[in-house]
Scaffold this motif. Structure first.
Motif, short mmCIF file in Angstrom:
data_model
loop_
_atom_site.label_atom_id
_atom_site.label_comp_id
_atom_site.label_asym_id
_atom_site.label_seq_id
_atom_site.Cartn_x
_atom_site.Cartn_y
_atom_site.Cartn_z
N VAL A 20 -4.13 8.15 -13.13
CA VAL A 20 -4.39 8.90 -14.36
C VAL A 20 -5.49 8.23 -15.19
CG1 VAL A 20 -3.36 9.71 -16.52
CG2 VAL A 20 -2.08 9.93 -14.38
N GLU A 38 -7.43 -3.07 -16.85
CA GLU A 38 -6.30 -3.06 -15.92
C GLU A 38 -5.81 -4.50 -15.75
OE1 GLU A 38 -4.18 -1.07 -14.05
OE2 GLU A 38 -3.43 -3.04 -13.45
N ARG A 39 -4.50 -4.68 -15.84
CA ARG A 39 -3.98 -6.06 -15.80
C ARG A 39 -4.01 -6.67 -14.40
NH1 ARG A 39 2.53 -5.19 -16.72
NH2 ARG A 39 2.76 -3.50 -15.24
N HIS A 40 -3.91 -5.84 -13.36
CA HIS A 40 -3.92 -6.39 -12.00
C HIS A 40 -5.36 -6.63 -11.52
CE1 HIS A 40 0.33 -5.92 -11.72
NE2 HIS A 40 0.29 -4.60 -11.78
N SER A 48 0.89 4.73 -8.58
CA SER A 48 -0.08 5.62 -7.94
C SER A 48 -0.25 5.36 -6.45
CB SER A 48 -1.42 5.52 -8.66
OG SER A 48 -1.26 5.95 -10.00
N ASN A 51 4.13 6.66 -3.87
CA ASN A 51 4.64 8.02 -4.09
C ASN A 51 4.49 8.82 -2.80
OD1 ASN A 51 1.94 9.14 -3.99
ND2 ASN A 51 1.65 8.20 -6.00
N VAL A 54 1.96 13.91 -2.34
CA VAL A 54 1.98 15.37 -2.18
C VAL A 54 1.19 16.04 -3.31
CG1 VAL A 54 3.48 17.42 -2.26
CG2 VAL A 54 4.14 15.42 -0.90
N VAL A 177 -3.97 -5.67 -21.65
CA VAL A 177 -3.99 -5.36 -23.08
C VAL A 177 -2.74 -5.96 -23.71
CG1 VAL A 177 -3.89 -3.49 -24.78
CG2 VAL A 177 -5.40 -3.31 -22.78
N TYR A 243 12.23 5.26 -0.18
CA TYR A 243 11.91 6.02 1.03
C TYR A 243 12.42 5.26 2.25
CZ TYR A 243 8.44 8.53 -1.80
OH TYR A 243 7.81 9.29 -2.76
N ILE A 360 4.78 10.01 -17.43
CA ILE A 360 3.90 10.62 -16.41
C ILE A 360 4.47 10.31 -15.02
CG2 ILE A 360 1.54 10.92 -15.57
CD1 ILE A 360 1.84 11.77 -18.46
N GLU A 361 5.54 11.02 -14.72
CA GLU A 361 6.15 10.94 -13.39
C GLU A 361 5.61 12.10 -12.57
OE1 GLU A 361 10.31 11.95 -13.52
OE2 GLU A 361 10.16 12.66 -15.56
N GLY A 364 2.45 13.76 -11.54
CA GLY A 364 1.32 13.11 -12.20
C GLY A 364 0.12 12.91 -11.29
N THR A 366 -0.77 14.87 -8.70
CA THR A 366 -1.41 16.19 -8.58
C THR A 366 -2.17 16.55 -9.84
OG1 THR A 366 0.52 16.87 -7.29
CG2 THR A 366 -0.93 18.63 -8.09
C1 LIG Z 1 8.93 7.96 -5.95
C2 LIG Z 1 7.80 8.73 -6.55
C3 LIG Z 1 7.20 9.77 -5.83
C4 LIG Z 1 6.17 10.52 -6.39
N1 LIG Z 1 5.57 11.50 -5.65
C5 LIG Z 1 4.57 12.23 -6.20
C6 LIG Z 1 3.93 13.25 -5.45
O1 LIG Z 1 4.20 13.44 -4.26
N2 LIG Z 1 2.99 14.01 -6.06
C7 LIG Z 1 2.66 13.82 -7.37
O2 LIG Z 1 1.85 14.59 -7.89
N3 LIG Z 1 3.20 12.81 -8.09
C8 LIG Z 1 4.13 12.01 -7.53
N4 LIG Z 1 4.69 10.99 -8.23
C9 LIG Z 1 4.19 10.70 -9.57
C10 LIG Z 1 2.91 9.86 -9.53
O3 LIG Z 1 3.00 8.81 -8.61
C11 LIG Z 1 2.65 9.31 -10.94
O4 LIG Z 1 2.77 10.35 -11.88
C12 LIG Z 1 1.27 8.70 -11.07
O5 LIG Z 1 0.99 7.80 -10.04
C13 LIG Z 1 1.16 8.03 -12.43
O6 LIG Z 1 -0.08 7.40 -12.50
P1 LIG Z 1 -0.41 6.50 -13.75
O7 LIG Z 1 -1.85 6.18 -13.65
O8 LIG Z 1 0.08 7.18 -14.99
O9 LIG Z 1 0.52 5.21 -13.61
P2 LIG Z 1 0.42 3.92 -12.67
O10 LIG Z 1 -0.05 4.24 -11.31
O11 LIG Z 1 1.73 3.24 -12.79
O12 LIG Z 1 -0.73 3.05 -13.36
C14 LIG Z 1 -0.56 2.43 -14.61
C15 LIG Z 1 -1.45 1.20 -14.63
O13 LIG Z 1 -1.43 0.64 -15.93
C16 LIG Z 1 -1.51 -0.77 -15.78
N5 LIG Z 1 -1.03 -1.42 -17.01
C17 LIG Z 1 0.22 -1.38 -17.53
N6 LIG Z 1 0.27 -2.09 -18.67
C18 LIG Z 1 -0.98 -2.58 -18.87
C19 LIG Z 1 -1.56 -3.40 -19.88
N7 LIG Z 1 -0.84 -3.86 -20.93
N8 LIG Z 1 -2.87 -3.73 -19.79
C20 LIG Z 1 -3.63 -3.28 -18.74
N9 LIG Z 1 -3.11 -2.52 -17.75
C21 LIG Z 1 -1.81 -2.16 -17.82
C22 LIG Z 1 -0.61 -1.04 -14.58
O14 LIG Z 1 -0.88 -2.30 -14.02
C23 LIG Z 1 -0.97 0.13 -13.67
O15 LIG Z 1 -2.02 -0.21 -12.78
C24 LIG Z 1 5.71 10.22 -7.69
C25 LIG Z 1 6.29 9.16 -8.40
C26 LIG Z 1 7.32 8.41 -7.84
C27 LIG Z 1 7.91 7.28 -8.61
#
Ligand SMILES: Cc1cc2nc3c(=O)[nH]c(=O)nc-3n(C[C@H](O)[C@H](O)[C@H](O)COP(=O)(O)OP(=O)(O)OC[C@H]3O[C@@H](n4cnc5c(N)ncnc54)[C@H](O)[C@@H]3O)c2cc1C
Length: 382
Positions: A20, A38-40, A48, A51, A54, A177, A243, A360-361, A364, A366
Protein backbone atom coordinates in the motif's frame (compact mmCIF):
# COMPACT_ATOMS: atom_id res chain seq x y z
CA UNK A 1 18.13 12.65 5.67
CA UNK A 2 18.08 15.65 7.96
CA UNK A 3 16.17 18.89 8.20
CA UNK A 4 16.35 21.97 10.37
CA UNK A 5 14.21 24.05 7.98
CA UNK A 6 10.62 25.08 8.55
CA UNK A 7 9.80 24.74 4.83
CA UNK A 8 9.02 21.12 4.04
CA UNK A 9 11.74 18.89 2.60
CA UNK A 10 9.03 16.92 0.79
CA UNK A 11 5.34 17.24 0.03
CA UNK A 12 4.35 13.79 1.30
CA UNK A 13 6.08 11.39 3.70
CA UNK A 14 4.77 7.84 3.41
CA UNK A 15 5.34 5.54 6.40
CA UNK A 16 5.78 1.88 5.44
CA UNK A 17 6.92 0.12 2.27
CA UNK A 18 4.32 -2.61 2.06
CA UNK A 19 2.26 -2.86 -1.09
CA UNK A 20 0.00 0.00 0.00
CA UNK A 21 2.77 2.46 0.91
CA UNK A 22 4.59 1.59 -2.30
CA UNK A 23 1.44 2.10 -4.39
CA UNK A 24 0.87 5.47 -2.71
CA UNK A 25 4.47 6.47 -3.46
CA UNK A 26 4.18 5.28 -7.08
CA UNK A 27 0.95 7.21 -7.70
CA UNK A 28 2.08 10.39 -5.90
CA UNK A 29 5.69 10.59 -7.08
CA UNK A 30 4.85 11.94 -10.58
CA UNK A 31 2.75 14.66 -8.92
CA UNK A 32 4.83 15.84 -5.96
CA UNK A 33 7.96 15.26 -3.86
CA UNK A 34 7.65 12.01 -1.94
CA UNK A 35 9.76 10.33 0.75
CA UNK A 36 9.00 6.75 1.78
CA UNK A 37 10.34 5.54 5.14
CA UNK A 38 10.53 1.83 5.92
CA UNK A 39 11.96 0.35 9.10
CA UNK A 40 13.22 -2.88 7.52
CA UNK A 41 16.18 -3.18 5.15
CA UNK A 42 13.86 -3.67 2.18
CA UNK A 43 10.22 -3.51 1.09
CA UNK A 44 7.37 -5.93 1.64
CA UNK A 45 8.71 -8.09 4.46
CA UNK A 46 5.47 -8.11 6.46
CA UNK A 47 1.89 -8.78 5.34
CA UNK A 48 2.40 -7.86 1.72
CA UNK A 49 4.53 -10.97 1.23
CA UNK A 50 2.52 -13.24 3.57
CA UNK A 51 -0.84 -13.55 1.86
CA UNK A 52 -2.70 -15.60 -0.75
CA UNK A 53 -1.66 -13.35 -3.64
CA UNK A 54 -5.23 -13.40 -4.88
CA UNK A 55 -6.64 -10.60 -6.99
CA UNK A 56 -10.11 -10.52 -5.51
CA UNK A 57 -13.31 -9.63 -7.36
CA UNK A 58 -15.16 -7.85 -4.52
CA UNK A 59 -17.66 -10.45 -3.31
CA UNK A 60 -17.58 -10.35 0.44
CA UNK A 61 -18.68 -6.98 1.82
CA UNK A 62 -21.57 -4.55 1.26
CA UNK A 63 -21.56 -2.55 -1.97
CA UNK A 64 -20.98 0.83 -0.34
CA UNK A 65 -17.94 -0.24 1.73
CA UNK A 66 -14.44 0.91 0.80
CA UNK A 67 -13.45 -2.78 1.00
CA UNK A 68 -15.81 -3.36 -1.92
CA UNK A 69 -15.45 -0.19 -3.99
CA UNK A 70 -11.66 -0.12 -3.77
CA UNK A 71 -11.44 -3.86 -4.44
CA UNK A 72 -13.59 -3.73 -7.58
CA UNK A 73 -11.65 -0.71 -8.86
CA UNK A 74 -8.36 -2.15 -7.60
CA UNK A 75 -8.95 -5.44 -9.43
CA UNK A 76 -9.21 -3.60 -12.75
CA UNK A 77 -6.26 -1.29 -11.99
CA UNK A 78 -4.07 -4.17 -10.82
CA UNK A 79 -4.54 -6.20 -14.02
CA UNK A 80 -3.81 -3.07 -16.08
CA UNK A 81 -0.71 -2.30 -14.00
CA UNK A 82 0.55 -5.88 -14.14
CA UNK A 83 0.18 -5.96 -17.92
CA UNK A 84 1.81 -2.55 -18.41
CA UNK A 85 4.74 -3.27 -16.05
CA UNK A 86 5.40 -6.92 -16.82
CA UNK A 87 4.35 -8.19 -13.38
CA UNK A 88 3.59 -11.92 -13.43
CA UNK A 89 -0.09 -12.64 -12.91
CA UNK A 90 -2.81 -15.03 -14.08
CA UNK A 91 -6.52 -14.47 -14.47
CA UNK A 92 -7.19 -17.99 -13.18
CA UNK A 93 -10.80 -17.59 -12.16
CA UNK A 94 -12.28 -18.86 -8.93
CA UNK A 95 -15.04 -21.24 -7.93
CA UNK A 96 -16.94 -20.59 -4.72
CA UNK A 97 -18.57 -23.81 -3.62
CA UNK A 98 -21.38 -25.05 -1.39
CA UNK A 99 -20.08 -28.18 0.29
CA UNK A 100 -23.59 -29.45 1.08
CA UNK A 101 -27.18 -28.74 0.03
CA UNK A 102 -27.82 -26.64 3.13
CA UNK A 103 -25.12 -24.17 2.02
CA UNK A 104 -26.86 -23.46 -1.30
CA UNK A 105 -28.96 -20.47 -0.10
CA UNK A 106 -25.81 -18.80 1.29
CA UNK A 107 -23.98 -19.51 -1.98
CA UNK A 108 -26.76 -17.82 -3.95
CA UNK A 109 -26.80 -14.88 -1.54
CA UNK A 110 -23.03 -14.42 -1.91
CA UNK A 111 -23.30 -14.41 -5.69
CA UNK A 112 -26.12 -11.84 -5.54
CA UNK A 113 -23.95 -9.71 -3.25
CA UNK A 114 -21.06 -9.98 -5.70
CA UNK A 115 -23.25 -8.92 -8.62
CA UNK A 116 -24.59 -5.98 -6.65
CA UNK A 117 -20.99 -5.03 -5.84
CA UNK A 118 -20.06 -4.93 -9.52
CA UNK A 119 -17.85 -8.03 -9.60
CA UNK A 120 -17.88 -8.85 -13.31
CA UNK A 121 -19.12 -12.03 -15.00
CA UNK A 122 -20.32 -14.07 -11.99
CA UNK A 123 -22.30 -17.12 -13.04
CA UNK A 124 -23.91 -20.03 -11.22
CA UNK A 125 -22.60 -23.31 -12.62
CA UNK A 126 -24.59 -26.43 -13.42
CA UNK A 127 -23.17 -29.75 -12.13
CA UNK A 128 -21.98 -30.46 -15.69
CA UNK A 129 -20.13 -27.13 -15.87
CA UNK A 130 -18.45 -27.78 -12.51
CA UNK A 131 -17.38 -31.21 -13.76
CA UNK A 132 -16.00 -29.68 -16.96
CA UNK A 133 -14.03 -26.98 -15.11
CA UNK A 134 -12.90 -29.15 -12.21
CA UNK A 135 -13.43 -32.89 -12.82
CA UNK A 136 -12.04 -33.83 -9.37
CA UNK A 137 -14.14 -31.42 -7.32
CA UNK A 138 -17.11 -32.70 -5.32
CA UNK A 139 -19.62 -30.06 -4.21
CA UNK A 140 -23.35 -29.37 -3.97
CA UNK A 141 -23.14 -26.21 -6.08
CA UNK A 142 -20.72 -23.55 -7.24
CA UNK A 143 -20.46 -20.18 -8.91
CA UNK A 144 -17.60 -18.92 -11.04
CA UNK A 145 -15.80 -15.59 -10.72
CA UNK A 146 -13.79 -15.03 -13.91
CA UNK A 147 -12.04 -11.83 -12.77
CA UNK A 148 -10.39 -13.47 -9.74
CA UNK A 149 -6.71 -14.22 -10.28
CA UNK A 150 -3.25 -14.28 -8.78
CA UNK A 151 -0.31 -11.90 -8.82
CA UNK A 152 3.38 -12.07 -7.94
CA UNK A 153 3.33 -9.88 -4.83
CA UNK A 154 7.08 -9.21 -4.74
CA UNK A 155 7.14 -8.46 -8.47
CA UNK A 156 4.24 -6.06 -8.02
CA UNK A 157 6.00 -4.28 -5.16
CA UNK A 158 9.25 -4.12 -7.13
CA UNK A 159 7.43 -2.46 -10.03
CA UNK A 160 5.77 0.07 -7.71
CA UNK A 161 9.11 0.87 -6.09
CA UNK A 162 10.74 1.35 -9.50
CA UNK A 163 7.92 3.65 -10.62
CA UNK A 164 8.25 5.76 -7.47
CA UNK A 165 12.04 5.94 -7.83
CA UNK A 166 11.81 6.78 -11.54
CA UNK A 167 9.79 9.84 -10.56
CA UNK A 168 12.27 10.95 -7.95
CA UNK A 169 10.77 9.55 -4.75
CA UNK A 170 13.28 9.27 -1.92
CA UNK A 171 13.19 5.72 -0.54
CA UNK A 172 14.71 5.30 2.91
CA UNK A 173 15.00 1.70 4.09
CA UNK A 174 16.09 1.06 7.66
CA UNK A 175 14.42 4.29 8.68
CA UNK A 176 11.89 3.71 11.44
CA UNK A 177 9.45 6.50 12.16
CA UNK A 178 9.65 7.11 15.92
CA UNK A 179 7.92 10.48 16.26
CA UNK A 180 5.39 12.65 14.46
CA UNK A 181 4.30 16.16 15.25
CA UNK A 182 2.53 19.00 13.55
CA UNK A 183 4.81 21.90 12.65
CA UNK A 184 4.76 25.03 10.59
CA UNK A 185 4.03 24.02 6.99
CA UNK A 186 2.93 20.49 7.93
CA UNK A 187 4.70 17.88 10.04
CA UNK A 188 8.04 16.90 11.50
CA UNK A 189 8.79 13.21 11.14
CA UNK A 190 11.39 11.86 13.55
CA UNK A 191 13.15 8.70 12.44
CA UNK A 192 15.84 6.31 13.62
CA UNK A 193 18.29 5.52 10.83
CA UNK A 194 20.46 2.51 9.97
CA UNK A 195 23.09 3.11 12.64
CA UNK A 196 20.63 4.07 15.32
CA UNK A 197 21.12 7.77 14.64
CA UNK A 198 18.04 9.98 14.95
CA UNK A 199 16.98 12.56 12.39
CA UNK A 200 14.04 14.61 11.23
CA UNK A 201 12.23 15.23 8.00
CA UNK A 202 9.85 18.13 7.35
CA UNK A 203 6.85 17.28 5.20
CA UNK A 204 3.61 18.94 4.19
CA UNK A 205 1.60 15.70 4.51
CA UNK A 206 1.92 12.24 6.05
CA UNK A 207 0.42 8.98 4.79
CA UNK A 208 0.44 6.32 7.47
CA UNK A 209 0.71 3.02 5.58
CA UNK A 210 2.39 1.17 8.45
CA UNK A 211 0.13 -1.88 8.12
CA UNK A 212 -0.02 -3.82 11.38
CA UNK A 213 1.64 -0.88 13.18
CA UNK A 214 -0.58 1.87 11.74
CA UNK A 215 -2.31 2.35 15.10
CA UNK A 216 1.03 2.86 16.86
CA UNK A 217 2.20 5.31 14.23
CA UNK A 218 -1.12 7.21 14.47
CA UNK A 219 -0.67 7.46 18.24
CA UNK A 220 2.72 9.15 17.70
CA UNK A 221 0.79 12.16 16.42
CA UNK A 222 -1.22 12.34 19.64
CA UNK A 223 -4.39 10.63 18.42
CA UNK A 224 -6.07 8.18 20.80
CA UNK A 225 -6.19 4.70 19.19
CA UNK A 226 -9.41 4.02 21.11
CA UNK A 227 -11.08 7.07 19.57
CA UNK A 228 -11.87 10.51 20.88
CA UNK A 229 -13.00 13.96 19.81
CA UNK A 230 -10.10 14.24 17.34
CA UNK A 231 -10.24 10.85 15.68
CA UNK A 232 -12.19 7.62 15.14
CA UNK A 233 -11.02 4.48 16.97
CA UNK A 234 -8.18 2.79 15.10
CA UNK A 235 -6.63 0.29 17.53
CA UNK A 236 -5.77 -2.99 15.82
CA UNK A 237 -6.44 -6.45 17.15
CA UNK A 238 -4.41 -9.12 15.39
CA UNK A 239 -5.87 -12.21 13.80
CA UNK A 240 -3.46 -14.85 12.55
CA UNK A 241 -3.85 -16.64 9.23
CA UNK A 242 -1.81 -19.81 8.70
CA UNK A 243 -1.27 -21.87 5.56
CA UNK A 244 -0.30 -25.45 4.83
CA UNK A 245 1.32 -26.38 1.52
CA UNK A 246 0.00 -29.36 -0.40
CA UNK A 247 3.19 -31.29 -1.13
CA UNK A 248 1.66 -34.33 -2.83
CA UNK A 249 2.23 -33.53 -6.52
CA UNK A 250 -0.60 -35.66 -7.87
CA UNK A 251 -3.18 -34.04 -5.60
CA UNK A 252 -1.73 -30.60 -6.28
CA UNK A 253 -2.32 -31.10 -9.99
CA UNK A 254 -6.02 -31.95 -9.61
CA UNK A 255 -7.54 -28.45 -9.35
CA UNK A 256 -6.92 -25.75 -11.95
CA UNK A 257 -8.78 -22.80 -10.43
CA UNK A 258 -8.86 -21.09 -7.08
CA UNK A 259 -11.52 -22.90 -5.05
CA UNK A 260 -13.12 -21.23 -2.04
CA UNK A 261 -15.71 -22.43 0.46
CA UNK A 262 -18.27 -19.97 1.75
CA UNK A 263 -16.64 -17.34 3.98
CA UNK A 264 -16.67 -17.54 7.78
CA UNK A 265 -20.00 -16.26 9.08
CA UNK A 266 -18.26 -13.43 10.98
CA UNK A 267 -16.19 -12.58 7.86
CA UNK A 268 -12.92 -12.80 9.82
CA UNK A 269 -11.59 -14.59 6.74
CA UNK A 270 -12.66 -15.91 3.35
CA UNK A 271 -12.42 -19.51 4.59
CA UNK A 272 -9.61 -22.05 4.19
CA UNK A 273 -9.37 -22.34 0.42
CA UNK A 274 -7.29 -23.83 -2.35
CA UNK A 275 -4.76 -21.25 -3.49
CA UNK A 276 -2.51 -21.80 -6.48
CA UNK A 277 0.60 -19.68 -6.91
CA UNK A 278 2.27 -18.64 -10.15
CA UNK A 279 4.64 -21.61 -9.99
CA UNK A 280 1.69 -24.00 -9.73
CA UNK A 281 2.18 -24.80 -6.04
CA UNK A 282 -0.98 -25.34 -4.01
CA UNK A 283 -1.51 -23.79 -0.60
CA UNK A 284 -4.40 -24.38 1.78
CA UNK A 285 -5.39 -21.50 4.03
CA UNK A 286 -5.53 -19.12 5.66
CA UNK A 287 -7.31 -20.07 8.88
CA UNK A 288 -8.35 -17.42 11.38
CA UNK A 289 -7.25 -17.16 14.98
CA UNK A 290 -7.51 -14.16 17.29
CA UNK A 291 -4.32 -13.35 19.15
CA UNK A 292 -4.31 -12.12 22.74
CA UNK A 293 -3.37 -8.45 23.07
CA UNK A 294 0.39 -8.00 23.08
CA UNK A 295 1.13 -11.47 21.65
CA UNK A 296 4.30 -11.48 19.52
CA UNK A 297 3.84 -11.55 15.75
CA UNK A 298 5.89 -14.51 14.61
CA UNK A 299 5.85 -15.15 10.86
CA UNK A 300 6.93 -18.80 11.35
CA UNK A 301 4.41 -21.66 11.35
CA UNK A 302 4.60 -23.87 14.45
CA UNK A 303 2.70 -26.76 12.76
CA UNK A 304 0.06 -26.91 15.50
CA UNK A 305 -2.90 -26.68 13.08
CA UNK A 306 -2.23 -29.73 10.88
CA UNK A 307 -5.27 -31.65 12.12
CA UNK A 308 -7.58 -28.68 11.54
CA UNK A 309 -6.20 -28.20 8.02
CA UNK A 310 -6.63 -31.88 7.30
CA UNK A 311 -10.34 -31.58 8.07
CA UNK A 312 -10.76 -28.34 6.09
CA UNK A 313 -8.68 -29.63 3.18
CA UNK A 314 -10.77 -32.79 2.79
CA UNK A 315 -13.58 -30.59 1.42
CA UNK A 316 -11.39 -30.30 -1.70
CA UNK A 317 -9.26 -33.46 -1.48
CA UNK A 318 -11.32 -36.19 0.28
CA UNK A 319 -8.31 -38.53 0.41
CA UNK A 320 -5.97 -35.92 1.96
CA UNK A 321 -3.40 -37.50 4.31
CA UNK A 322 -1.37 -35.80 7.09
CA UNK A 323 1.84 -36.36 5.15
CA UNK A 324 0.42 -34.48 2.14
CA UNK A 325 0.71 -31.22 4.10
CA UNK A 326 3.71 -29.14 5.14
CA UNK A 327 3.49 -26.01 7.31
CA UNK A 328 3.36 -22.93 5.11
CA UNK A 329 3.46 -19.18 5.59
CA UNK A 330 1.78 -17.10 8.29
CA UNK A 331 0.17 -13.67 8.02
CA UNK A 332 -1.52 -11.34 10.49
CA UNK A 333 -4.68 -9.35 9.88
CA UNK A 334 -4.71 -5.87 11.44
CA UNK A 335 -8.34 -5.89 12.49
CA UNK A 336 -10.62 -3.09 13.57
CA UNK A 337 -13.20 -5.83 14.15
CA UNK A 338 -13.29 -7.41 17.63
CA UNK A 339 -13.70 -11.11 18.47
CA UNK A 340 -17.42 -11.88 18.20
CA UNK A 341 -18.11 -8.42 16.75
CA UNK A 342 -19.27 -7.40 13.28
CA UNK A 343 -16.80 -7.03 10.40
CA UNK A 344 -15.36 -3.55 9.84
CA UNK A 345 -14.50 -1.58 6.73
CA UNK A 346 -11.04 -0.18 5.89
CA UNK A 347 -10.49 3.02 7.86
CA UNK A 348 -9.14 5.68 5.51
CA UNK A 349 -9.28 8.83 7.50
CA UNK A 350 -7.90 12.28 6.68
CA UNK A 351 -7.18 15.10 9.11
CA UNK A 352 -5.39 18.23 7.88
CA UNK A 353 -2.69 16.58 5.83
CA UNK A 354 -2.52 13.33 7.81
CA UNK A 355 -4.00 10.23 6.14
CA UNK A 356 -4.51 7.17 8.32
CA UNK A 357 -4.79 3.77 6.64
CA UNK A 358 -6.22 1.48 9.33
CA UNK A 359 -7.47 -2.09 9.21
CA UNK A 360 -5.93 -2.70 5.78
CA UNK A 361 -6.47 -6.43 5.73
CA UNK A 362 -7.78 -8.42 2.76
CA UNK A 363 -8.48 -7.25 0.07
CA UNK A 364 -5.67 -4.73 0.64
CA UNK A 365 -3.33 -6.27 -1.93
CA UNK A 366 -5.99 -6.17 -4.64
CA UNK A 367 -7.03 -2.65 -3.63
CA UNK A 368 -3.54 -1.11 -3.35
CA UNK A 369 -3.70 1.07 -6.47
CA UNK A 370 -7.27 2.16 -5.79
CA UNK A 371 -6.33 3.02 -2.19
CA UNK A 372 -3.40 5.04 -3.56
CA UNK A 373 -5.67 6.97 -5.92
CA UNK A 374 -8.13 7.59 -3.10
CA UNK A 375 -5.31 8.90 -0.89
CA UNK A 376 -4.09 11.15 -3.71
CA UNK A 377 -7.61 12.58 -3.93
CA UNK A 378 -7.75 13.23 -0.18
CA UNK A 379 -4.46 15.14 -0.40
CA UNK A 380 -5.62 17.16 -3.41
CA UNK A 381 -3.13 15.38 -5.70
CA UNK A 382 -5.57 13.39 -7.84
C1 LIG B 1 -3.33 -14.31 5.75
C2 LIG B 1 -3.60 -13.17 4.83
C3 LIG B 1 -3.99 -13.40 3.51
C4 LIG B 1 -4.27 -12.35 2.65
N1 LIG B 1 -4.62 -12.60 1.35
C5 LIG B 1 -4.89 -11.57 0.52
C6 LIG B 1 -5.24 -11.81 -0.83
O1 LIG B 1 -5.22 -12.93 -1.31
N2 LIG B 1 -5.60 -10.75 -1.60
C7 LIG B 1 -5.63 -9.48 -1.11
O2 LIG B 1 -6.03 -8.58 -1.84
N3 LIG B 1 -5.23 -9.21 0.16
C8 LIG B 1 -4.85 -10.22 0.97
N4 LIG B 1 -4.45 -9.97 2.25
C9 LIG B 1 -4.32 -8.59 2.69
C10 LIG B 1 -3.00 -7.97 2.24
O3 LIG B 1 -1.92 -8.84 2.45
C11 LIG B 1 -2.79 -6.67 3.03
O4 LIG B 1 -3.97 -5.90 3.00
C12 LIG B 1 -1.66 -5.83 2.47
O5 LIG B 1 -0.49 -6.59 2.28
C13 LIG B 1 -1.40 -4.67 3.40
O6 LIG B 1 -0.30 -3.96 2.92
P1 LIG B 1 0.28 -2.77 3.77
O7 LIG B 1 1.26 -2.09 2.91
O8 LIG B 1 -0.85 -1.97 4.33
O9 LIG B 1 0.95 -3.45 5.05
P2 LIG B 1 2.33 -4.23 5.23
O10 LIG B 1 2.64 -5.11 4.10
O11 LIG B 1 2.25 -4.88 6.57
O12 LIG B 1 3.43 -3.07 5.25
C14 LIG B 1 3.54 -2.14 6.29
C15 LIG B 1 4.99 -1.70 6.35
O13 LIG B 1 5.10 -0.63 7.29
C16 LIG B 1 6.36 -0.78 7.93
N5 LIG B 1 6.35 -0.03 9.19
C17 LIG B 1 5.58 -0.27 10.29
N6 LIG B 1 5.86 0.63 11.25
C18 LIG B 1 6.81 1.46 10.75
C19 LIG B 1 7.50 2.58 11.27
N7 LIG B 1 7.27 3.05 12.51
N8 LIG B 1 8.43 3.20 10.49
C20 LIG B 1 8.69 2.75 9.23
N9 LIG B 1 8.07 1.67 8.70
C21 LIG B 1 7.13 1.04 9.44
C22 LIG B 1 6.47 -2.29 8.12
O14 LIG B 1 7.81 -2.66 8.36
C23 LIG B 1 5.91 -2.81 6.81
O15 LIG B 1 6.92 -2.99 5.85
C24 LIG B 1 -4.15 -11.02 3.12
C25 LIG B 1 -3.73 -10.78 4.43
C26 LIG B 1 -3.44 -11.83 5.28
C27 LIG B 1 -2.98 -11.56 6.68
Amino acid sequence: MASQRSTPDVDVAVVGAGVVGLAVAAILAPRCRVALLERHHTYGLENSSHNSGVIHAGLYFPADWLKTRLCVEGNRLLYQWAEAHGVRHRRLGKLVIARSEDELPALEALMRQGRENGAPGLEMLSPGEVARLEPHLRCAGAFFSPSSGIVDQMGLMRSLLQEAQAHGALIAFRHEVVGLERAEGGFRVAYRGPDGEEGELATAAVVNAAGLQADRVGALLGYDPDGGPANPPFRHRFNRGRYYDLVDREKASRLRHLVYPLPNSDRTGAGVHVGIDLDGNVHLGPDTEWLPDGAPLDFRNDDSARERFLQAGRAFYPDLRPEDLAPGQVGYRPKLQRPGGPPQDFLIWHDRGYVHLGGIESPGLTSCLAIARHVAGLLGRA
